[in-house]
Design an enzyme around this catalytic site. Sequence first.
Site, PDB file in Angstrom:
ATOM      1  N   THR A   7    -133.589  48.112 -27.633  1.00  8.68           N
ATOM      2  CA  THR A   7    -132.598  48.689 -28.411  1.00  8.68           C
ATOM      3  C   THR A   7    -131.238  47.784 -28.552  1.00  8.68           C
ATOM      4  O   THR A   7    -131.157  47.006 -27.454  1.00  8.68           O
ATOM      5  CB  THR A   7    -132.268  50.014 -27.737  1.00  8.68           C
ATOM      6  OG1 THR A   7    -130.716  50.652 -28.728  1.00  8.68           O
ATOM      7  CG2 THR A   7    -131.332  49.863 -26.258  1.00  8.68           C
ATOM      8  N   ASP A  73    -135.672  56.425 -29.770  1.00 15.19           N
ATOM      9  CA  ASP A  73    -135.113  56.907 -31.392  1.00 15.19           C
ATOM     10  C   ASP A  73    -134.504  58.428 -31.104  1.00 15.19           C
ATOM     11  O   ASP A  73    -134.997  59.191 -30.661  1.00 15.19           O
ATOM     12  CB  ASP A  73    -135.925  56.817 -32.462  1.00 15.19           C
ATOM     13  CG  ASP A  73    -135.386  56.730 -33.823  1.00 15.19           C
ATOM     14  OD1 ASP A  73    -134.996  55.607 -34.096  1.00 15.19           O
ATOM     15  OD2 ASP A  73    -135.606  57.583 -34.507  1.00 15.19           O
ATOM     16  N   PHE A 152    -120.615  57.945 -27.517  1.00 14.20           N
ATOM     17  CA  PHE A 152    -120.686  57.277 -28.736  1.00 14.20           C
ATOM     18  C   PHE A 152    -121.154  58.351 -29.921  1.00 14.20           C
ATOM     19  O   PHE A 152    -121.386  59.442 -29.411  1.00 14.20           O
ATOM     20  CB  PHE A 152    -121.568  56.115 -28.476  1.00 14.20           C
ATOM     21  CG  PHE A 152    -123.000  56.349 -28.525  1.00 14.20           C
ATOM     22  CD1 PHE A 152    -123.434  56.841 -27.256  1.00 14.20           C
ATOM     23  CD2 PHE A 152    -123.985  56.434 -29.482  1.00 14.20           C
ATOM     24  CE1 PHE A 152    -124.855  57.235 -26.866  1.00 14.20           C
ATOM     25  CE2 PHE A 152    -125.340  56.669 -29.292  1.00 14.20           C
ATOM     26  CZ  PHE A 152    -125.695  56.992 -27.916  1.00 14.20           C
ATOM     27  N   GLY A 153    -121.253  57.574 -30.931  1.00 13.17           N
ATOM     28  CA  GLY A 153    -122.064  58.375 -31.997  1.00 13.17           C
ATOM     29  C   GLY A 153    -121.174  59.724 -32.417  1.00 13.17           C
ATOM     30  O   GLY A 153    -120.179  59.788 -32.289  1.00 13.17           O
ATOM     31  N   TYR A 154    -121.987  60.873 -32.207  1.00 15.19           N
ATOM     32  CA  TYR A 154    -121.495  62.133 -32.632  1.00 15.19           C
ATOM     33  C   TYR A 154    -120.971  62.674 -31.220  1.00 15.19           C
ATOM     34  O   TYR A 154    -120.670  64.180 -31.358  1.00 15.19           O
ATOM     35  CB  TYR A 154    -122.651  63.101 -33.250  1.00 15.19           C
ATOM     36  CG  TYR A 154    -123.006  62.649 -34.652  1.00 15.19           C
ATOM     37  CD1 TYR A 154    -122.844  62.655 -35.693  1.00 15.19           C
ATOM     38  CD2 TYR A 154    -124.285  61.465 -34.728  1.00 15.19           C
ATOM     39  CE1 TYR A 154    -123.055  62.006 -37.015  1.00 15.19           C
ATOM     40  CE2 TYR A 154    -124.642  60.884 -35.968  1.00 15.19           C
ATOM     41  CZ  TYR A 154    -123.988  61.306 -36.804  1.00 15.19           C
ATOM     42  OH  TYR A 154    -124.566  60.586 -38.196  1.00 15.19           O
TER      43      TYR A 154
HETATM   44  P1  ITT Z   1    -131.264  51.187 -31.720  1.00 11.78           P
HETATM   45  O1  ITT Z   1    -132.071  51.640 -32.956  1.00 11.78           O
HETATM   46  O2  ITT Z   1    -131.046  49.682 -31.636  1.00 11.78           O
HETATM   47  O3  ITT Z   1    -132.003  51.717 -30.636  1.00 11.78           O
HETATM   48  P2  ITT Z   1    -129.303  52.930 -32.996  1.00 11.78           P
HETATM   49  O4  ITT Z   1    -128.040  53.364 -32.448  1.00 11.78           O
HETATM   50  O5  ITT Z   1    -129.647  52.244 -34.395  1.00 11.78           O
HETATM   51  O6  ITT Z   1    -129.749  51.956 -31.845  1.00 11.78           O
HETATM   52  P3  ITT Z   1    -131.122  55.332 -33.452  1.00 11.78           P
HETATM   53  O7  ITT Z   1    -131.680  54.470 -34.455  1.00 11.78           O
HETATM   54  O8  ITT Z   1    -131.787  55.909 -32.390  1.00 11.78           O
HETATM   55  O9  ITT Z   1    -130.270  54.085 -32.685  1.00 11.78           O
HETATM   56  O10 ITT Z   1    -130.005  56.181 -34.053  1.00 11.78           O
HETATM   57  C1  ITT Z   1    -129.243  56.993 -33.323  1.00 11.78           C
HETATM   58  C2  ITT Z   1    -127.929  57.498 -33.955  1.00 11.78           C
HETATM   59  O11 ITT Z   1    -127.608  58.629 -33.571  1.00 11.78           O
HETATM   60  C3  ITT Z   1    -126.585  56.657 -33.213  1.00 11.78           C
HETATM   61  O12 ITT Z   1    -126.347  55.753 -33.707  1.00 11.78           O
HETATM   62  C4  ITT Z   1    -125.702  57.911 -33.021  1.00 11.78           C
HETATM   63  O13 ITT Z   1    -125.011  57.969 -34.391  1.00 11.78           O
HETATM   64  C5  ITT Z   1    -126.702  59.107 -32.925  1.00 11.78           C
HETATM   65  N1  ITT Z   1    -126.989  59.453 -31.505  1.00 11.78           N
HETATM   66  C6  ITT Z   1    -128.068  59.265 -30.810  1.00 11.78           C
HETATM   67  N2  ITT Z   1    -127.911  59.673 -29.602  1.00 11.78           N
HETATM   68  C7  ITT Z   1    -126.550  59.893 -29.399  1.00 11.78           C
HETATM   69  C8  ITT Z   1    -125.902  60.456 -28.479  1.00 11.78           C
HETATM   70  O14 ITT Z   1    -126.300  60.593 -26.997  1.00 11.78           O
HETATM   71  N3  ITT Z   1    -124.687  60.844 -28.508  1.00 11.78           N
HETATM   72  C9  ITT Z   1    -124.074  60.742 -29.745  1.00 11.78           C
HETATM   73  N4  ITT Z   1    -124.664  60.129 -30.798  1.00 11.78           N
HETATM   74  C10 ITT Z   1    -126.029  59.850 -30.800  1.00 11.78           C
END
Ligand code: ITT
Length: 198
Positions: A7, A73, A152-154
């Site tokens: 990742t 993913d 991070f993210g949501y």
């Molecule tokens: P890699 O593909 O390089 O692993 P990525 O961030 O693009 O990194 P994904 O394609 O799996 O990973 O996208 C996951 C998205 O979903 C991530 O960018 C967040 O917005 C959200 N996400 C996944 N897991 C999360 C978490 O534990 N908490 C909050 N948001 C999450």
Amino acid sequence: MKILVATNNAHKIQEICQTVATLLPFDDISFVQPLDLGIDISPDEKYATFEENAYVKALEFYNAASMPVIADDSGLEIEVLDGAPGVNSARFADAHNDEANTRKVLQLLEKEDNRTAQFRTVICYYDGVKASYFNGICRGRIIAEERGSNGFGYDPIFVADGYDVTFAEMSSAEKNAVSHRYRALVEFCSGMKKMGLK
Ligand code: ITT
């Protein structure tokens, strides 16, 4: 045993390493990061399922490193949005822009009473011969505005069932004891034990 974490998301690397350290005896598995090996690739996650996207990441990082890999993913699935953002979670409003993606979710749910959502993780472990999959789901709800600054993210808008605080208000240890990623890693670790960690 050494495994490459396939990742480019530093938060995922940190969560995976921290969680597995709580699940397996010290040193059974040690993780390597792409940058440790000078690997800088971004697989095209164009598929419609978490499994396919996890597999393409696992395969491409395996081909670059020739060592066992674990790919993750993940995404947020919102009931009233028919499972969106789902596999598009990282680019729902704008690619890897957590603030824009979160704002879009809050806007779409502004007048919604049904706030039910879940995070899903699919882990693909690939050793060059066989791909094995491990799933984790964490059910919860989307709140009306962001709270907290961890994770991070949501994370700032998601509250897991049984909790009042968002993932972003939890410490990493707290999130890593209940999250979708934790649940998938529990399956992964028990699968690895069955395989004899070979
Ligand atoms: P890699 O593909 O390089 O692993 P990525 O961030 O693009 O990194 P994904 O394609 O799996 O990973 O996208 C996951 C998205 O979903 C991530 O960018 C967040 O917005 C959200 N996400 C996944 N897991 C999360 C978490 O534990 N908490 C909050 N948001 C999450």
